[in-house]
Design an enzyme around this catalytic site. Structure first.
Site, PDB file in Angstrom:
ATOM      1  N   THR A  20      -6.789  -7.370   7.264  1.00 59.20           N
ATOM      2  CA  THR A  20      -7.025  -8.421   8.260  1.00 59.20           C
ATOM      3  C   THR A  20      -6.708  -7.995   9.696  1.00 59.20           C
ATOM      4  O   THR A  20      -6.414  -8.839  10.532  1.00 59.20           O
ATOM      5  CB  THR A  20      -6.210  -9.689   7.919  1.00 59.20           C
ATOM      6  OG1 THR A  20      -4.805  -9.383   8.020  1.00 59.20           O
ATOM      7  CG2 THR A  20      -6.542 -10.201   6.535  1.00 59.20           C
ATOM      8  N   TRP A  21      -6.785  -6.711   9.976  1.00 61.92           N
ATOM      9  CA  TRP A  21      -6.655  -6.296  11.370  1.00 61.92           C
ATOM     10  C   TRP A  21      -7.803  -6.892  12.184  1.00 61.92           C
ATOM     11  O   TRP A  21      -7.617  -7.461  13.254  1.00 61.92           O
ATOM     12  CB  TRP A  21      -6.649  -4.774  11.461  1.00 61.92           C
ATOM     13  CG  TRP A  21      -6.265  -4.230  12.814  1.00 61.92           C
ATOM     14  CD1 TRP A  21      -6.017  -4.942  13.957  1.00 61.92           C
ATOM     15  CD2 TRP A  21      -6.079  -2.862  13.153  1.00 61.92           C
ATOM     16  NE1 TRP A  21      -5.695  -4.095  14.989  1.00 61.92           N
ATOM     17  CE2 TRP A  21      -5.719  -2.810  14.526  1.00 61.92           C
ATOM     18  CE3 TRP A  21      -6.171  -1.668  12.451  1.00 61.92           C
ATOM     19  CZ2 TRP A  21      -5.474  -1.604  15.196  1.00 61.92           C
ATOM     20  CZ3 TRP A  21      -5.919  -0.480  13.121  1.00 61.92           C
ATOM     21  CH2 TRP A  21      -5.578  -0.455  14.469  1.00 61.92           C
ATOM     22  N   ASP A  52      -3.669  -8.059   3.189  1.00 62.60           N
ATOM     23  CA  ASP A  52      -2.740  -7.304   4.028  1.00 62.60           C
ATOM     24  C   ASP A  52      -2.876  -7.753   5.474  1.00 62.60           C
ATOM     25  O   ASP A  52      -3.971  -7.813   6.027  1.00 62.60           O
ATOM     26  CB  ASP A  52      -3.057  -5.810   3.925  1.00 62.60           C
ATOM     27  CG  ASP A  52      -2.183  -4.975   4.842  1.00 62.60           C
ATOM     28  OD1 ASP A  52      -1.076  -4.601   4.406  1.00 62.60           O
ATOM     29  OD2 ASP A  52      -2.596  -4.702   5.997  1.00 62.60           O
ATOM     30  N   TYR A  57      -1.415  -7.762  14.517  1.00 69.95           N
ATOM     31  CA  TYR A  57      -2.853  -8.004  14.458  1.00 69.95           C
ATOM     32  C   TYR A  57      -3.194  -9.306  15.189  1.00 69.95           C
ATOM     33  O   TYR A  57      -3.023 -10.403  14.657  1.00 69.95           O
ATOM     34  CB  TYR A  57      -3.347  -8.080  13.012  1.00 69.95           C
ATOM     35  CG  TYR A  57      -3.094  -6.843  12.184  1.00 69.95           C
ATOM     36  CD1 TYR A  57      -2.807  -5.611  12.781  1.00 69.95           C
ATOM     37  CD2 TYR A  57      -3.127  -6.893  10.787  1.00 69.95           C
ATOM     38  CE1 TYR A  57      -2.569  -4.486  12.012  1.00 69.95           C
ATOM     39  CE2 TYR A  57      -2.901  -5.766  10.022  1.00 69.95           C
ATOM     40  CZ  TYR A  57      -2.620  -4.564  10.629  1.00 69.95           C
ATOM     41  OH  TYR A  57      -2.386  -3.451   9.851  1.00 69.95           O
ATOM     42  N   GLN A 177       2.008   2.708   2.296  1.00 73.88           N
ATOM     43  CA  GLN A 177       0.661   2.542   2.838  1.00 73.88           C
ATOM     44  C   GLN A 177       0.379   3.656   3.852  1.00 73.88           C
ATOM     45  O   GLN A 177       1.215   3.973   4.694  1.00 73.88           O
ATOM     46  CB  GLN A 177       0.529   1.177   3.520  1.00 73.88           C
ATOM     47  CG  GLN A 177      -0.860   0.909   4.084  1.00 73.88           C
ATOM     48  CD  GLN A 177      -0.988  -0.450   4.746  1.00 73.88           C
ATOM     49  OE1 GLN A 177      -1.572  -0.596   5.816  1.00 73.88           O
ATOM     50  NE2 GLN A 177      -0.428  -1.483   4.112  1.00 73.88           N
ATOM     51  N   GLY A 205      -8.089   2.013   6.688  1.00 74.84           N
ATOM     52  CA  GLY A 205      -9.152   2.818   7.276  1.00 74.84           C
ATOM     53  C   GLY A 205     -10.078   3.374   6.217  1.00 74.84           C
ATOM     54  O   GLY A 205     -10.663   4.446   6.384  1.00 74.84           O
ATOM     55  N   SER A 206     -10.247   2.658   5.127  1.00 77.52           N
ATOM     56  CA  SER A 206     -10.986   3.168   3.973  1.00 77.52           C
ATOM     57  C   SER A 206     -12.452   3.472   4.281  1.00 77.52           C
ATOM     58  O   SER A 206     -13.074   4.320   3.626  1.00 77.52           O
ATOM     59  CB  SER A 206     -10.902   2.165   2.816  1.00 77.52           C
ATOM     60  OG  SER A 206      -9.556   1.845   2.521  1.00 77.52           O
ATOM     61  N   ARG A 228     -12.356   1.291  17.388  1.00 76.52           N
ATOM     62  CA  ARG A 228     -13.248   2.380  16.989  1.00 76.52           C
ATOM     63  C   ARG A 228     -13.328   3.469  18.057  1.00 76.52           C
ATOM     64  O   ARG A 228     -13.660   4.620  17.752  1.00 76.52           O
ATOM     65  CB  ARG A 228     -14.633   1.819  16.674  1.00 76.52           C
ATOM     66  CG  ARG A 228     -14.670   1.025  15.364  1.00 76.52           C
ATOM     67  CD  ARG A 228     -15.898   0.174  15.243  1.00 76.52           C
ATOM     68  NE  ARG A 228     -15.877  -0.941  16.192  1.00 76.52           N
ATOM     69  CZ  ARG A 228     -16.753  -1.942  16.177  1.00 76.52           C
ATOM     70  NH1 ARG A 228     -17.716  -1.964  15.268  1.00 76.52           N
ATOM     71  NH2 ARG A 228     -16.660  -2.911  17.070  1.00 76.52           N
TER      72      ARG A 228
END
Length: 321
Positions: A20-21, A52, A57, A177, A205-206, A228
């Protein structure tokens, strides 16, 4: 949805976690709260049971939205949040302010509980190491919160194996993490170390900020304050040309399987023996549906090897093992 046991916690968590960033609404472009709430509730309905978040955030806004979204379904979700990274100060100075003092641990936890509208947090994580505070002090505060019933499990983000070992001396350390994806493997040694100790692991960052979805076929420029731009190097040269070579390998696998490149990326991550759950940011119900759909199938060992061989040749990475 597929599930894995979250290390020594014994909890079965979905292999995709709701990150949830993006939900916080800062550094990721326009985000609509009502769509975020719908997305979270849809994700839970589709079997995603881990969410998460963190105070940083959106300066608390992400936690507030998560609290609204999980009202009435709190028993169906495993909520992880963090402490220690400055909030208002961060957005004024654009510099991380790590404070893992006992006072900060308790303050952040109390504020998180209020924003999340809950009386307990499933997993409390140190967000970043704080060289100015003894780890013993930080862990002792976390252990006290656990004894008080305000926190179920304890862990950290971005810790080295040495820091994990030290933390284990002072508290029941259950989860680690780290950033980890096909293109970004800085966390690989630490995640491997944690897995060997039956410590639950989370990757963030998946999808490399969306680059691994295959949606970007040319170098792309975002606002200078967009994450980004700040934290993901493959959108620009000279790294773009390297990343696109890996995307080409993923494209071939996706085409042969009748799936999307993003699904290939998600399966590579969720199938890793180093990762219990892969955090993915989702802005809408449509994005949730696409990510959940990816869990209907799996990459073969040969396909995983093809991706890892390309990463080894282009980026010098070790296999995803």
């Amino acid at each position: 949805m597929r599930y894995k046991t979250f290390g020594k916690t014994g909890v079965d968590v979905s292999v995709i976690g709701f990150g949830t960033w993006v939900t916080g609404g800062i550094y990721w472009g326009d985000v609509d709260d009502s769509r975020s709430i719908d997305a979270i509730r849809a994700a839970v309905g589709m079997g995603i049971n881990l969410i998460d978040t963190a105070p940083i955030y959106g300066v608390g806004h992400s936690e507030t939205v998560v609290g609204q979204a999980t009202k009435g379904i709190r028993d169906k979700v495993f909520i992880a949040t963090k402490f220690g990274l400055g909030t208002e100060e961060f957005f004024q100075t654009h510099q991380g302010i790590n404070d893992n003092s006992r006072k900060k641990v308790f303050e952040d936890c109390e504020n998180s509980l209020k924003r999340l509208q809950t009386d307990y947090i499933d997993l409390l994580l140190v967000h970043w190491p704080d060289p100015g505070t003894p780890l013993e002090e930080t862990c002792a505060a976390m252990a006290d919160l656990q004894k008080q019933g305000k926190v179920r499990f304890l862990g950290a983000c971005n810790f080295t194996p040495e820091e994990v070992l030290e933390a284990e001396q002072y508290c029941d350390f259950s989860v680690l993490q780290h950033r980890y994806s096909i293109l970004s493997r800085r966390g690989q040694p630490a995640l491997r170390f944690a897995s060997q100790r039956n410590i639950g692991t989370m990757s963030f960052g998946s999808l490399d900020g969306g680059f691994l979805t295959g949606a970007y076929r040319a170098p792309t420029t975002f606002d200078e304050q967009d994450e980004r731009t700040i934290g993901y190097r493959f959108f620009k040269e000279p790294d773009f040309s390297k990343g696109i070579q890996i995307i080409a390998v993923m494209d071939k696998i996706a085409e042969a399987r009748g799936r999307s490149t993003a699904e290939v990326a998600l399966n590579w991550n969720t199938q890793s023996p180093l990762v219990s759950t892969s955090l993915v940011g989702m802005r809408s119900v449509a994005e949730v549906e696409l990510n959940v759909k990816a869990m209907e199938w799996e990459l073969t060992p040969v396909e995983i090897d093809q991706i890892d061989e390309a990463c080894s040749k282009v980026l010098g990475y070790e296999p995803n093992k």
